[in-house]
Design a protein around this motif. Structure first.
Motif, PDB file in Angstrom:
ATOM      1  N   ASP A  55       0.850  -1.194   0.000  1.00 50.71           N
ATOM      2  CA  ASP A  55       0.000   0.000   0.000  1.00 50.71           C
ATOM      3  C   ASP A  55       0.881   1.238   0.000  1.00 50.71           C
ATOM      4  OD1 ASP A  55      -2.607  -1.208   0.108  1.00 50.71           O
ATOM      5  OD2 ASP A  55      -2.204  -1.740   2.186  1.00 50.71           O
ATOM      6  N   VAL A  56       0.599   2.146  -0.922  1.00 50.70           N
ATOM      7  CA  VAL A  56       1.391   3.371  -1.068  1.00 50.70           C
ATOM      8  C   VAL A  56       0.457   4.575  -0.942  1.00 50.70           C
ATOM      9  CG1 VAL A  56       2.881   4.706  -2.589  1.00 50.70           C
ATOM     10  CG2 VAL A  56       3.051   2.209  -2.560  1.00 50.70           C
ATOM     11  N   ASP A  57       0.845   5.518  -0.091  1.00 49.08           N
ATOM     12  CA  ASP A  57       0.050   6.724   0.121  1.00 49.08           C
ATOM     13  C   ASP A  57       0.904   7.927  -0.233  1.00 49.08           C
ATOM     14  OD1 ASP A  57      -2.438   7.902   1.084  1.00 49.08           O
ATOM     15  OD2 ASP A  57      -1.215   8.732   2.689  1.00 49.08           O
ATOM     16  N   ALA A  58       0.553   8.624  -1.315  1.00 49.55           N
ATOM     17  CA  ALA A  58       1.292   9.802  -1.775  1.00 49.55           C
ATOM     18  C   ALA A  58       0.532  11.066  -1.390  1.00 49.55           C
ATOM     19  CB  ALA A  58       1.485   9.750  -3.285  1.00 49.55           C
ATOM     20  N   ARG A  59       1.243  12.012  -0.812  1.00 45.72           N
ATOM     21  CA  ARG A  59       0.613  13.255  -0.345  1.00 45.72           C
ATOM     22  C   ARG A  59       1.171  14.463  -1.097  1.00 45.72           C
ATOM     23  NH1 ARG A  59      -3.739  12.578   3.404  1.00 45.72           N
ATOM     24  NH2 ARG A  59      -3.445  10.512   4.314  1.00 45.72           N
ATOM     25  N   ASN A  60       0.293  15.476  -1.256  1.00 44.48           N
ATOM     26  CA  ASN A  60       0.674  16.710  -1.944  1.00 44.48           C
ATOM     27  C   ASN A  60       1.322  16.402  -3.300  1.00 44.48           C
ATOM     28  OD1 ASN A  60      -0.218  18.380   0.192  1.00 44.48           O
ATOM     29  ND2 ASN A  60       1.705  18.039   1.282  1.00 44.48           N
TER      30      ASN A  60
END
Length: 262
Positions: A110-115
């Protein structure tokens, strides 16, 4: 005496009420169309990002099922115009990569990319970078894959009381024993997973110095720094933790082109 209006003339109040109702209906219709357009645009962007991620994972020599992508934040079209997105979540399933000739499997990453920054032209043409300020990844390495990297016949790994547990057949002083115990698991400075088996024993092992020395040598032989496959999105491993389903890996990175995983 009430004022009378010529036949067919609508009272001003009733006319104003009709205009107000018409305006509300129009706004609702326009709002509904904008919501539909917003959701359609999200779907297009998610498909584009999924395709780019698949291409980059393949370039890296790894394999995975088709990524699941979710673009967060609303409204989406406002984010498109601004070229900046609050969050993009990517789920990679059945990830397989090679480490020194052995296949390492992560059932889910699971990968969570922000901004995230991406111009309109990038979304429209598929050309250009989609860059995230921060990326956090969590995945689980199967114990079967980890045991294969240790290259000890019959060795099995699992979780016991929050620690990495091992059982393995060994030959000590010409006799067969089953070694069991736990290991400390940490992230080494080189990014590898450091396994330190300091608590091994074998039922029925003779209380002899040579037998104990042989057991200690076996423990030292499997206390190694295990290399991990190169993770997508330039993710660097920060923490490892034994769970019942496998070795949980937590990783992060900054200023990452999420459509350029290698």
């Amino acid at each position: 005496m009430a004022q009378e209006y010529p036949a067919g003339e609508t009272r001003p109040r009733r006319r104003g009420r009709k205009l107000l109702i018409g305006l509300v209906v129009l706004l609702l219709v326009v709002g509904g169309l904008l919501v539909v357009a917003d959701r359609v645009a999200v779907g297009v962007a998610e498909r584009l990002i999924a395709e780019r991620v698949s291409q980059e994972v393949s370039k890296q020599g790894a394999q995975s099922a088709k990524p699941d992508v979710e673009v967060g934040g609303t409204p989406f079209l406002t984010q498109v115009l601004d070229g900046r997105y609050e969050r993009i979540s990517i789920t990679l399933r059945d990830v397989q990569a090679s480490v020194e000739g052995d296949a390492v499997r992560l059932p889910v990453l699971d990968v969570d990319a922000r901004n995230v920054r991406a111009s309109i032209d990038t979304l429209r043409t598929g050309q250009g970078d989609i860059v995230a300020d921060t990326v956090n990844g969590t995945g689980t390495i199967s114990y079967e894959s980890l045991a294969a990297l240790l290259n000890r016949p019959g060795l099995k790994l699992g979780e016991q009381g929050g620690k990495l547990a091992v059982t393995a057949p060994v030959d000590i002083l010409g006799q067969k024993f089953t070694v069991a115990g736990t290991a400390d698991v940490t992230v080494a400075e080189n990014g590898k997973v450091a396994l330190r088996f300091n608590n091994l024993d074998a039922a029925g092992l003779p209380n002899l110095p040579l037998a104990r020395l042989a057991l200690n040598r076996y423990a030292q032989g499997i206390s190694i720094d295990v290399p991990l496959p190169e993770l997508p999105f330039q993710l660097a491993v920060r923490e490892v933790r034994p769970l019942p389903e496998g070795l949980a890996v937590t990783a992060d990175a900054k200023n990452v082109p999420i459509n350029s995983a290698g």
